[in-house]
Design a protein around this motif. Structure first.
Motif, PDB file in Angstrom:
ATOM      1  N   LEU A 124       0.838  -1.203   0.000  1.00  0.00           N
ATOM      2  CA  LEU A 124       0.000   0.000   0.000  1.00  0.00           C
ATOM      3  C   LEU A 124       0.872   1.252   0.000  1.00  0.00           C
ATOM      4  N   MET A 125       1.953   1.235   0.780  1.00  0.00           N
ATOM      5  CA  MET A 125       2.849   2.390   0.809  1.00  0.00           C
ATOM      6  C   MET A 125       3.519   2.603  -0.540  1.00  0.00           C
ATOM      7  N   VAL A 126       3.887   1.522  -1.213  1.00  0.00           N
ATOM      8  CA  VAL A 126       4.473   1.646  -2.547  1.00  0.00           C
ATOM      9  C   VAL A 126       3.481   2.292  -3.504  1.00  0.00           C
ATOM     10  N   SER A 127       2.219   1.860  -3.446  1.00  0.00           N
ATOM     11  CA  SER A 127       1.206   2.378  -4.364  1.00  0.00           C
ATOM     12  C   SER A 127       0.916   3.853  -4.132  1.00  0.00           C
ATOM     13  N   ILE A 128       1.251   4.369  -2.952  1.00  0.00           N
ATOM     14  CA  ILE A 128       1.021   5.785  -2.643  1.00  0.00           C
ATOM     15  C   ILE A 128       2.280   6.614  -2.845  1.00  0.00           C
ATOM     16  N   PHE A 129       3.400   6.175  -2.256  1.00  0.00           N
ATOM     17  CA  PHE A 129       4.595   7.014  -2.233  1.00  0.00           C
ATOM     18  C   PHE A 129       5.343   7.038  -3.564  1.00  0.00           C
ATOM     19  N   ILE A 130       5.453   5.902  -4.245  1.00  0.00           N
ATOM     20  CA  ILE A 130       6.220   5.884  -5.499  1.00  0.00           C
ATOM     21  C   ILE A 130       5.619   6.832  -6.529  1.00  0.00           C
ATOM     22  N   PRO A 131       4.317   6.749  -6.856  1.00  0.00           N
ATOM     23  CA  PRO A 131       3.778   7.700  -7.841  1.00  0.00           C
ATOM     24  C   PRO A 131       3.768   9.146  -7.352  1.00  0.00           C
ATOM     25  N   MET A 132       3.587   9.366  -6.040  1.00  0.00           N
ATOM     26  CA  MET A 132       3.615  10.724  -5.521  1.00  0.00           C
ATOM     27  C   MET A 132       5.003  11.325  -5.670  1.00  0.00           C
ATOM     28  N   PHE A 133       6.027  10.576  -5.246  1.00  0.00           N
ATOM     29  CA  PHE A 133       7.389  11.072  -5.362  1.00  0.00           C
ATOM     30  C   PHE A 133       7.801  11.259  -6.817  1.00  0.00           C
ATOM     31  N   GLN A 134       7.286  10.388  -7.696  1.00  0.00           N
ATOM     32  CA  GLN A 134       7.639  10.519  -9.111  1.00  0.00           C
ATOM     33  C   GLN A 134       7.250  11.893  -9.642  1.00  0.00           C
ATOM     34  N   VAL A 251       8.119  -0.726 -10.723  1.00  0.00           N
ATOM     35  CA  VAL A 251       8.150  -1.316  -9.377  1.00  0.00           C
ATOM     36  C   VAL A 251       6.753  -1.578  -8.819  1.00  0.00           C
ATOM     37  N   PRO A 252       5.809  -0.623  -8.914  1.00  0.00           N
ATOM     38  CA  PRO A 252       4.467  -0.960  -8.429  1.00  0.00           C
ATOM     39  C   PRO A 252       3.849  -2.152  -9.150  1.00  0.00           C
ATOM     40  N   SER A 253       4.173  -2.346 -10.416  1.00  0.00           N
ATOM     41  CA  SER A 253       3.599  -3.476 -11.147  1.00  0.00           C
ATOM     42  C   SER A 253       4.177  -4.807 -10.692  1.00  0.00           C
ATOM     43  N   GLU A 254       5.300  -4.770  -9.959  1.00  0.00           N
ATOM     44  CA  GLU A 254       5.961  -6.004  -9.559  1.00  0.00           C
ATOM     45  C   GLU A 254       5.604  -6.482  -8.154  1.00  0.00           C
ATOM     46  N   VAL A 255       5.076  -5.625  -7.310  1.00  0.00           N
ATOM     47  CA  VAL A 255       5.037  -5.938  -5.879  1.00  0.00           C
ATOM     48  C   VAL A 255       3.680  -6.407  -5.370  1.00  0.00           C
ATOM     49  N   PHE A 256       2.628  -6.289  -6.186  1.00  0.00           N
ATOM     50  CA  PHE A 256       1.297  -6.631  -5.674  1.00  0.00           C
ATOM     51  C   PHE A 256       0.981  -8.107  -5.874  1.00  0.00           C
ATOM     52  N   THR A 268      -2.141   3.210  -7.586  1.00  0.00           N
ATOM     53  CA  THR A 268      -0.922   3.751  -8.192  1.00  0.00           C
ATOM     54  C   THR A 268      -1.242   4.752  -9.291  1.00  0.00           C
ATOM     55  N   VAL A 269      -2.117   4.369 -10.206  1.00  0.00           N
ATOM     56  CA  VAL A 269      -2.467   5.255 -11.319  1.00  0.00           C
ATOM     57  C   VAL A 269      -3.198   6.497 -10.817  1.00  0.00           C
ATOM     58  N   SER A 270      -4.118   6.309  -9.877  1.00  0.00           N
ATOM     59  CA  SER A 270      -4.895   7.439  -9.365  1.00  0.00           C
ATOM     60  C   SER A 270      -4.008   8.459  -8.657  1.00  0.00           C
ATOM     61  N   VAL A 271      -3.082   7.974  -7.828  1.00  0.00           N
ATOM     62  CA  VAL A 271      -2.181   8.886  -7.115  1.00  0.00           C
ATOM     63  C   VAL A 271      -1.278   9.616  -8.101  1.00  0.00           C
ATOM     64  N   ASN A 272      -0.792   8.906  -9.114  1.00  0.00           N
ATOM     65  CA  ASN A 272       0.067   9.535 -10.112  1.00  0.00           C
ATOM     66  C   ASN A 272      -0.669  10.662 -10.829  1.00  0.00           C
ATOM     67  N   LEU A 274      -3.328  12.269  -9.818  1.00  0.00           N
ATOM     68  CA  LEU A 274      -3.675  13.328  -8.870  1.00  0.00           C
ATOM     69  C   LEU A 274      -2.516  14.305  -8.715  1.00  0.00           C
ATOM     70  N   TRP A 275      -1.308  13.778  -8.502  1.00  0.00           N
ATOM     71  CA  TRP A 275      -0.156  14.659  -8.298  1.00  0.00           C
ATOM     72  C   TRP A 275       0.287  15.317  -9.598  1.00  0.00           C
ATOM     73  N   THR A 276       0.038  14.655 -10.741  1.00  0.00           N
ATOM     74  CA  THR A 276       0.284  15.315 -12.026  1.00  0.00           C
ATOM     75  C   THR A 276      -0.585  16.558 -12.140  1.00  0.00           C
ATOM     76  N   PHE A 277      -1.842  16.422 -11.770  1.00  0.00           N
ATOM     77  CA  PHE A 277      -2.782  17.546 -11.807  1.00  0.00           C
ATOM     78  C   PHE A 277      -2.349  18.649 -10.852  1.00  0.00           C
ATOM     79  N   ILE A 278      -1.977  18.276  -9.623  1.00  0.00           N
ATOM     80  CA  ILE A 278      -1.598  19.271  -8.617  1.00  0.00           C
ATOM     81  C   ILE A 278      -0.378  20.067  -9.073  1.00  0.00           C
ATOM     82  N   VAL A 279       0.650  19.360  -9.547  1.00  0.00           N
ATOM     83  CA  VAL A 279       1.871  20.043  -9.980  1.00  0.00           C
ATOM     84  C   VAL A 279       1.592  20.943 -11.180  1.00  0.00           C
ATOM     85  N   ALA A 280       0.796  20.448 -12.128  1.00  0.00           N
ATOM     86  CA  ALA A 280       0.499  21.236 -13.323  1.00  0.00           C
ATOM     87  C   ALA A 280      -0.260  22.509 -12.979  1.00  0.00           C
TER      88      ALA A 280
END
Length: 353
Positions: A124-134, A251-256, A268-272, A274-280
């Motif tokens: 769960l942490m991978v699915s949240i933090f990896i796309p957010m940090f990306q 990495v998220p595709s490998e761990v679930f 993973t996709v939703s968080v990515n 979301l943060w794409t929208f926020i940064v833009a």
């Protein structure tokens, strides 16, 4: 469909296609900007219909995967497809695993409830933090607003578009580097090396901009400094393209495990996005207020996600997905969330690789 030993390289093919598209868009913008009159931007937007048509026609001839065929009851067709993509008739063992996985999928209930259980906390942490940090690397600041950014820094209209083309070329070539080395050097090494390289280049960019424009944002930049700045941006883009760009999806595709895969990938996709929208949405306002400090801001995030990777992400290179639970079990921190019983359950359910 990818065999485990090539999973990383083939998965990054997705990111390579994305970088090719970005480069193509930059080239189109550069070319249409030279068209006299009011029609250049219309042509640029209209040409987006071309890849849409290609995707539509391609979907009509795209073959079904063995997993999909088995799920719909076409086991014989799945065998033939496996033989075709593996290049051998000896596919009985893999076919058996896929059939078992398909039967296990039918028994899965409540994946969203499952992923909230303590034993799935690391995934769960991978699915949240990896796309957010990306997204908080700041890459979309460069790729979305490269012409605006370069023009703000003193490049002319054509020069700013050409600079965007240059970064697009670097982005594409560095992604190819990732395809070549990801299954050799591993995910953690590329994450950490790329993060360090992005941190250094972001800080250097901030220093140069601070000296040239100061806190007021008013000043001039010489040609030499502008060229150094472009070089540093290319260094930054290259680091992202062979690390956090493709690995943020790989990495998220490998761990679930099977019982939470649908929920994990959705998060993973939703968080990515979301943060794409926020940064833009916030970039231009942040640039006006923080000015050169914006690059220090993203540099701080580079250091934070480097710490996260170093402490909390185990190596997933060449690990079959059905054995990933053992990797988490051995981890110094996440292991306490996974009992021996949980590990045995995860190992006995052999999902598709």
């Amino acid at each position: 469909m990818a065999p485990p030993k090539l999973r990383g390289a083939l998965n990054i093919g997705f990111q390579l296609a994305t970088t090719i598209g970005i480069l193509a868009a930059n080239l189109v913008n550069y070319g249409t900007n030279k068209i006299k009159g009011r029609y250049g931007w219309r042509i640029s937007i209209g040409m987006a219909a071309i890849p849409a048509v290609i995707i539509t026609l391609g979907a009509l001839v795209l073959p079904d995967t063995p997993n999909s065929l088995i799920a719909r009851g076409y086991t014989d067709e799945a065998r033939r497809m496996l033989q075709k993509i593996r290049g051998t008739n000896e596919v009985d063992e893999e076919l058996h695993d896929l059939v078992e996985a398909s039967e296990a999928v039918k028994q899965i209930q409540h994946p969203w409830r499952n992923i909230l259980q303590p034993k799935y906390r690391p995934q769960l942490m991978v699915s949240i933090f990896i796309p957010m940090f990306q997204q908080l690397t700041g890459i979309n600041v460069i790729m979305f607003y490269a012409p605006v950014l370069f023009k703000t820094l003193g490049f002319g209209d054509n020069a700013s578009l050409m600079s965007a083309v240059i970064t697009g070329v670097v982005n594409m070539l560095a992604t190819i580097v990732s395809i070549v080395v990801v299954d050799k050097f591993g995910r953690r090494f590329l994450f950490l090396e790329g993060g360090l390289q992005m941190f250094i280049s972001q800080v250097a960019i901030g220093v140069i901009l601070g000296k040239a424009f100061g806190a007021s944002g008013v000043g001039e930049m010489g040609k030499g400094s502008a060229n150094v700045l472009l070089f540093l941006i290319c260094v930054y883009v290259a680091a992202f393209a062979w690390s956090w760009g493709p690995l943020g999806w790989l990495v998220p595709s490998e761990v679930f495990p099977l019982e939470i895969r649908s929920a994990g990938q959705s998060i993973t996709v939703s968080v990515n996005l979301l943060w794409t929208f926020i940064v833009a949405q916030l970039f231009l306002m942040a640039l006006c207020h923080l000015k050169f400090g914006l690059f220090f801001f993203f540099g701080i995030w580079c250091s934070l996600y480097g710490i996260y990777i170093f402490l909390f992400l185990p190596e997933t290179k060449n690990v079959p997905i059905e054995e990933m639970n053992l990797v988490w079990k051995k981890h110094w921190f996440w292991g306490k969330y996974i009992t021996d019983h949980d590990h045995q359950i995860g190992y006995s359910m052999r999902p598709m690789v």
